[in-house]
Scaffold this motif. Structure first.
Motif, PDB file in Angstrom:
ATOM      1  N   LEU A   1      26.108  36.968 -20.174  1.00 45.26           N
ATOM      2  CA  LEU A   1      24.945  35.682 -21.157  1.00 45.26           C
ATOM      3  C   LEU A   1      24.194  35.415 -20.421  1.00 45.26           C
ATOM      4  O   LEU A   1      23.345  34.520 -19.526  1.00 45.26           O
ATOM      5  N   LEU A   2      24.942  34.211 -19.685  1.00 42.71           N
ATOM      6  CA  LEU A   2      24.808  33.253 -18.459  1.00 42.71           C
ATOM      7  C   LEU A   2      23.981  34.277 -17.150  1.00 42.71           C
ATOM      8  O   LEU A   2      22.557  33.565 -16.860  1.00 42.71           O
TER       9      LEU A   2
ATOM     10  N   HIS B   1      18.877  38.320 -22.486  1.00 44.54           N
ATOM     11  CA  HIS B   1      19.869  37.700 -23.035  1.00 44.54           C
ATOM     12  C   HIS B   1      19.305  37.052 -24.967  1.00 44.54           C
ATOM     13  O   HIS B   1      20.077  36.915 -25.560  1.00 44.54           O
TER      14      HIS B   1
ATOM     15  N   ARG C   1      22.395  36.166 -26.852  1.00 43.90           N
ATOM     16  CA  ARG C   1      22.668  34.936 -27.522  1.00 43.90           C
ATOM     17  C   ARG C   1      22.432  35.434 -29.101  1.00 43.90           C
ATOM     18  O   ARG C   1      23.623  33.640 -29.511  1.00 43.90           O
TER      19      ARG C   1
ATOM     20  N   ALA D   1      33.118  28.706 -19.083  1.00 45.17           N
ATOM     21  CA  ALA D   1      32.121  27.579 -19.383  1.00 45.17           C
ATOM     22  C   ALA D   1      32.436  25.957 -20.374  1.00 45.17           C
ATOM     23  O   ALA D   1      32.121  24.728 -20.597  1.00 45.17           O
ATOM     24  N   GLY D   2      33.850  27.112 -21.308  1.00 46.78           N
ATOM     25  CA  GLY D   2      33.976  25.184 -22.286  1.00 46.78           C
ATOM     26  C   GLY D   2      35.053  24.886 -21.616  1.00 46.78           C
ATOM     27  O   GLY D   2      35.342  23.256 -22.251  1.00 46.78           O
TER      28      GLY D   2
ATOM     29  N   THR E   1      33.758  22.221 -17.526  1.00 42.07           N
ATOM     30  CA  THR E   1      32.815  21.242 -17.635  1.00 42.07           C
ATOM     31  C   THR E   1      33.144  19.958 -18.609  1.00 42.07           C
ATOM     32  O   THR E   1      33.066  19.030 -18.305  1.00 42.07           O
TER      33      THR E   1
ATOM     34  N   THR F   1      33.886  15.768 -17.890  1.00 42.77           N
ATOM     35  CA  THR F   1      33.577  15.404 -18.847  1.00 42.77           C
ATOM     36  C   THR F   1      34.435  13.656 -18.841  1.00 42.77           C
ATOM     37  O   THR F   1      34.155  12.417 -18.723  1.00 42.77           O
TER      38      THR F   1
ATOM     39  N   MET G   1      22.461  24.759 -11.672  1.00 38.11           N
ATOM     40  CA  MET G   1      22.376  27.029 -11.619  1.00 38.11           C
ATOM     41  C   MET G   1      21.258  26.298 -10.684  1.00 38.11           C
ATOM     42  O   MET G   1      20.512  25.071 -10.413  1.00 38.11           O
TER      43      MET G   1
ATOM     44  N   ARG H   1      17.873  29.591 -10.561  1.00 41.70           N
ATOM     45  CA  ARG H   1      17.136  31.022 -10.230  1.00 41.70           C
ATOM     46  C   ARG H   1      16.411  31.655  -9.017  1.00 41.70           C
ATOM     47  O   ARG H   1      16.690  30.646  -8.188  1.00 41.70           O
TER      48      ARG H   1
ATOM     49  N   ALA I   1      21.927  17.547 -18.688  1.00 44.31           N
ATOM     50  CA  ALA I   1      23.504  17.817 -18.159  1.00 44.31           C
ATOM     51  C   ALA I   1      23.694  19.282 -19.223  1.00 44.31           C
ATOM     52  O   ALA I   1      24.449  20.146 -18.173  1.00 44.31           O
ATOM     53  N   PHE I   2      23.021  19.879 -20.086  1.00 46.57           N
ATOM     54  CA  PHE I   2      23.694  20.621 -20.764  1.00 46.57           C
ATOM     55  C   PHE I   2      22.474  22.103 -20.410  1.00 46.57           C
ATOM     56  O   PHE I   2      22.303  23.556 -20.928  1.00 46.57           O
ATOM     57  N   GLY I   3      22.122  21.735 -19.445  1.00 39.50           N
ATOM     58  CA  GLY I   3      20.571  22.548 -19.494  1.00 39.50           C
ATOM     59  C   GLY I   3      19.288  22.517 -20.011  1.00 39.50           C
ATOM     60  O   GLY I   3      19.716  21.713 -21.058  1.00 39.50           O
TER      61      GLY I   3
ATOM     62  N   HIS J   1      18.455  29.571 -21.702  1.00 39.01           N
ATOM     63  CA  HIS J   1      20.081  29.357 -21.184  1.00 39.01           C
ATOM     64  C   HIS J   1      20.884  28.406 -22.003  1.00 39.01           C
ATOM     65  O   HIS J   1      21.774  27.695 -21.096  1.00 39.01           O
TER      66      HIS J   1
ATOM     67  N   CYS K   1      22.935  24.905 -23.059  1.00 39.47           N
ATOM     68  CA  CYS K   1      24.435  25.593 -22.996  1.00 39.47           C
ATOM     69  C   CYS K   1      24.625  25.380 -24.324  1.00 39.47           C
ATOM     70  O   CYS K   1      24.153  24.973 -25.555  1.00 39.47           O
ATOM     71  N   ILE K   2      25.084  26.607 -24.731  1.00 37.97           N
ATOM     72  CA  ILE K   2      25.341  27.151 -26.392  1.00 37.97           C
ATOM     73  C   ILE K   2      26.698  26.054 -26.998  1.00 37.97           C
ATOM     74  O   ILE K   2      26.537  25.827 -28.039  1.00 37.97           O
TER      75      ILE K   2
HETATM   76  C1  HEM Z   1      30.305  18.910 -21.395  1.00 37.63           C
HETATM   77  C2  HEM Z   1      30.436  19.816 -21.151  1.00 37.63           C
HETATM   78  C3  HEM Z   1      29.868  21.052 -20.755  1.00 37.63           C
HETATM   79  C4  HEM Z   1      29.029  21.434 -20.192  1.00 37.63           C
HETATM   80  C5  HEM Z   1      28.162  19.828 -18.770  1.00 37.63           C
HETATM   81  C6  HEM Z   1      28.320  22.372 -19.846  1.00 37.63           C
HETATM   82  C7  HEM Z   1      26.790  22.616 -19.019  1.00 37.63           C
HETATM   83  C8  HEM Z   1      26.072  23.648 -18.901  1.00 37.63           C
HETATM   84  C9  HEM Z   1      24.841  24.065 -18.525  1.00 37.63           C
HETATM   85  C10 HEM Z   1      23.831  23.277 -17.598  1.00 37.63           C
HETATM   86  C11 HEM Z   1      24.566  25.379 -19.037  1.00 37.63           C
HETATM   87  C12 HEM Z   1      23.140  25.992 -18.898  1.00 37.63           C
HETATM   88  C13 HEM Z   1      22.775  27.472 -17.451  1.00 37.63           C
HETATM   89  C14 HEM Z   1      21.955  27.839 -17.177  1.00 37.63           C
HETATM   90  O1  HEM Z   1      20.581  26.877 -17.641  1.00 37.63           O
HETATM   91  O2  HEM Z   1      22.142  28.243 -16.584  1.00 37.63           O
HETATM   92  C15 HEM Z   1      25.363  25.765 -19.156  1.00 37.63           C
HETATM   93  C16 HEM Z   1      25.366  27.098 -20.657  1.00 37.63           C
HETATM   94  C17 HEM Z   1      26.074  27.955 -21.550  1.00 37.63           C
HETATM   95  N1  HEM Z   1      27.579  27.019 -21.544  1.00 37.63           N
HETATM   96 FE1  HEM Z   1      28.093  24.953 -21.528  1.00 37.63          FE
HETATM   97  N2  HEM Z   1      28.782  23.373 -20.435  1.00 37.63           N
HETATM   98  C18 HEM Z   1      29.863  22.236 -20.845  1.00 37.63           C
HETATM   99  C19 HEM Z   1      30.779  22.995 -22.305  1.00 37.63           C
HETATM  100  C20 HEM Z   1      30.147  24.265 -22.974  1.00 37.63           C
HETATM  101  C21 HEM Z   1      30.889  24.814 -23.910  1.00 37.63           C
HETATM  102  C22 HEM Z   1      32.386  23.619 -24.959  1.00 37.63           C
HETATM  103  C23 HEM Z   1      30.706  26.144 -24.090  1.00 37.63           C
HETATM  104  C24 HEM Z   1      31.498  27.328 -25.054  1.00 37.63           C
HETATM  105  C25 HEM Z   1      32.913  26.667 -25.990  1.00 37.63           C
HETATM  106  C26 HEM Z   1      30.175  25.763 -23.486  1.00 37.63           C
HETATM  107  C27 HEM Z   1      29.550  27.674 -23.597  1.00 37.63           C
HETATM  108  C28 HEM Z   1      28.571  27.864 -22.330  1.00 37.63           C
HETATM  109  C29 HEM Z   1      27.755  28.874 -22.510  1.00 37.63           C
HETATM  110  C30 HEM Z   1      28.822  30.628 -23.267  1.00 37.63           C
HETATM  111  C31 HEM Z   1      26.610  29.325 -21.373  1.00 37.63           C
HETATM  112  C32 HEM Z   1      25.453  30.344 -21.027  1.00 37.63           C
HETATM  113  C33 HEM Z   1      24.503  30.170 -22.013  1.00 37.63           C
HETATM  114  C34 HEM Z   1      23.293  31.491 -21.730  1.00 37.63           C
HETATM  115  O3  HEM Z   1      23.135  31.202 -20.498  1.00 37.63           O
HETATM  116  O4  HEM Z   1      22.658  31.660 -22.992  1.00 37.63           O
HETATM  117  N3  HEM Z   1      29.413  25.019 -22.282  1.00 37.63           N
HETATM  118  N4  HEM Z   1      26.382  24.783 -20.268  1.00 37.63           N
END
Ligand code: HEM
Length: 411
Positions: A97-98, A105, A109, A251-252, A255, A259, A301, A303, A354-356, A360, A362-363
């Motif tokens: 996925l990432l 993608h 997704r 990822a879960g 991170t 926090t 992250m 690219r 923070a979640f992008g 992509h 954050c799901i």
């Molecule tokens: C505070 C907690 C979290 C932070 C700061 C965070 C941050 C991020 C960021 C910055 C990305 C973007 C990556 C990109 O643009 O290349 C991302 C993607 C992702 N995150 Fe999180 N995340 C967190 C929690 C979680 C949790 C709890 C899960 C799942 C249980 C998760 C699953 C994912 C997945 C699967 C992706 C890939 C999405 C894609 O590529 O379409 N994350 N996260």
């Protein structure tokens, strides 16, 4: 030469700012980043061999442009500095996925996003509250304890493992493996890189067995959904199933763990802000956003440019690597006044990256926000007077702004 003088020197000769070094982030380099932003919006990191986006607007534009900026190559700082590591990690970009570009993608997704709707996430609140309460109940008043061990690590692994359907007896070992595999993002060390490869192999072996069990005896969990999943009428390949498991585990956990521990340090260092939240818990959701902005749990992250472009006046050539430095963009003074201050009342705190953002993004953002809100609600209710009680040890990483040890005491 003191630490302050060293930083001064770094900024006077900006080409030497070592953005590829884990050590740099251990030092919480917000002053250096602010001074870099004063000089330019986009910075060529000579020692890392990549462009770095320092401004919120540029990070947003490039994150949303998946046609011209690919996630199929280097997606983290250590890979931007060492592109050969992408292949060495043995990852098939088309199944992860990432690491996937459109249109593949989007199909991957869509397959997973149906389990992360606001409704399915809010249904987990009771379970998450039970997990948080159980951990908090183990913290004894007037005795020192380590937040990482008692709270920041156990809660996220319990939540992700429950979602995936991993038996409780395996949680601790999986958590250890997830942490070891994330240690790869210390770009300086080949040893941690090799240890991380071993951890990743062990995680994949573990999930291979879990997936096999679910094919024989399906259950109501994510591993079963991966084992039986189809995209456009085709069963998911075993590799896709395995990488989904790995993705969610890693990822879960790291991170959210980062926090939670940073949230507690930040609140302990800003008493008046913590007291405001204790007095008015309706501030907690905004405090969570401000913590995410202030901390940037994912440092950056990356690219790879697929076409020529100009960003912040700099010419970008195809093949060049671009680091999206959330740690700088989340302190961008073009977006927030007094951006280096921590303020739980801040307006538009949730505009952080923070979640992008973009395809992509954050799901698990909804799930992470829920976990963080519930943990803070329970903590501030049951242990409102947490104090720092010793040295904070920061994680050496170019990916996660984490904490490996956080001694506190509850009075
Ligand atoms: C505070 C907690 C979290 C932070 C700061 C965070 C941050 C991020 C960021 C910055 C990305 C973007 C990556 C990109 O643009 O290349 C991302 C993607 C992702 N995150 Fe999180 N995340 C967190 C929690 C979680 C949790 C709890 C899960 C799942 C249980 C998760 C699953 C994912 C997945 C699967 C992706 C890939 C999405 C894609 O590529 O379409 N994350 N996260």
């Amino acid at each position: 030469m003191g630490a302050g003088d060293e930083r001064e020197a770094m900024v006077d000769t900006p080409l030497s700012v070592p953005l590829e070094s884990a050590e740099f982030y251990v030092g919480q380099p917000y002053d250096v980043l602010r001074r870099l932003r004063e000089q330019a919006d986009v910075y060529w990191c000579e020692s890392g061999g990549f462009w770095t986006l320092l401004r919120h607007a540029d990070v947003v534009r490039i994150s949303k442009d998946a046609q011209r900026y690919s996630s199929a190559g280097a997606i983290m700082i250590d890979e931007a500095a060492h592109p050969e590591r992408v292949e060495a990690r043995g990852l098939d970009a088309g199944e992860y996925l990432l690491r996937t570009d459109p249109p593949r993608h989007l199909r991957l997704r869509r397959f997973v996003s149906k389990w992360f709707t606001p409704r399915s996430i809010s249904a987990l609140e009771g379970q998450i509250r039970d997990i948080a309460r159980r951990q908090i109940a183990e913290i004894e008043p007037n005795k020192d304890f380590d937040v990482v061990e008692m709270l920041a690590q156990p809660v996220p692994i319990a939540v992700v493992a429950t979602l995936l359907g991993v038996p409780r007896s395996d949680w601790q070992e999986l958590k250890r493996l997830a942490a070891a595999q994330s240690a790869a993002h210390d770009a300086g060390s080949e040893d941690t890189f090799r240890a991380a490869a071993v951890a990743r192999r062990d995680i994949l072996d573990y999930f291979r067995e879990q997936l096999r069990e679910r094919r024989e005896a399906p259950r109501d969990d994510l591993i079963t959904k991966f084992a039986w999943g189809e995209i456009e009428g085709q069963p998911l390949s075993l590799e896709t199933q395995l990488l989904f498991c790995l993705d969610f585990l890693v990822a879960g956990t790291e991170t959210t763990d980062a926090t939670i521990s940073n949230a507690l340090v930040t609140l302990a260092e800003h008493h008046e802000q913590r007291d405001a939240v204790v007095a008015d818990p309706s501030l907690i959701p905004n405090a969570v956003e401000e913590i995410l902005r202030y901390v940037s749990p994912v440092i950056a992250m990356a690219r790879t440019a697929l076409a020529q472009d100009v960003i912040g006046g700099e010419r970008i050539a195809p093949g060049e690597r671009i680091v999206l430095l959330y740690m700088s963009a989340n302190r961008d003074e073009h977006v927030w006044d007094d951006a280096d201050a921590f303020d739980v009342h801040r307006e538009r705190a949730s505009a952080h990256l923070a979640f992008g953002t973009g395809p992509h993004a954050c799901i698990g953002a909804g799930l992470a926000r829920l976990e963080l809100r519930v943990v803070l609600e329970e903590l501030l209710l049951h242990l409102p007077n947490l104090r720092l009680n010793g040295e904070v040890t920061r994680l050496r990483s170019t990916l996660i702004n984490g904490i490996s040890s956080l001694p506190m005491i509850s009075r």
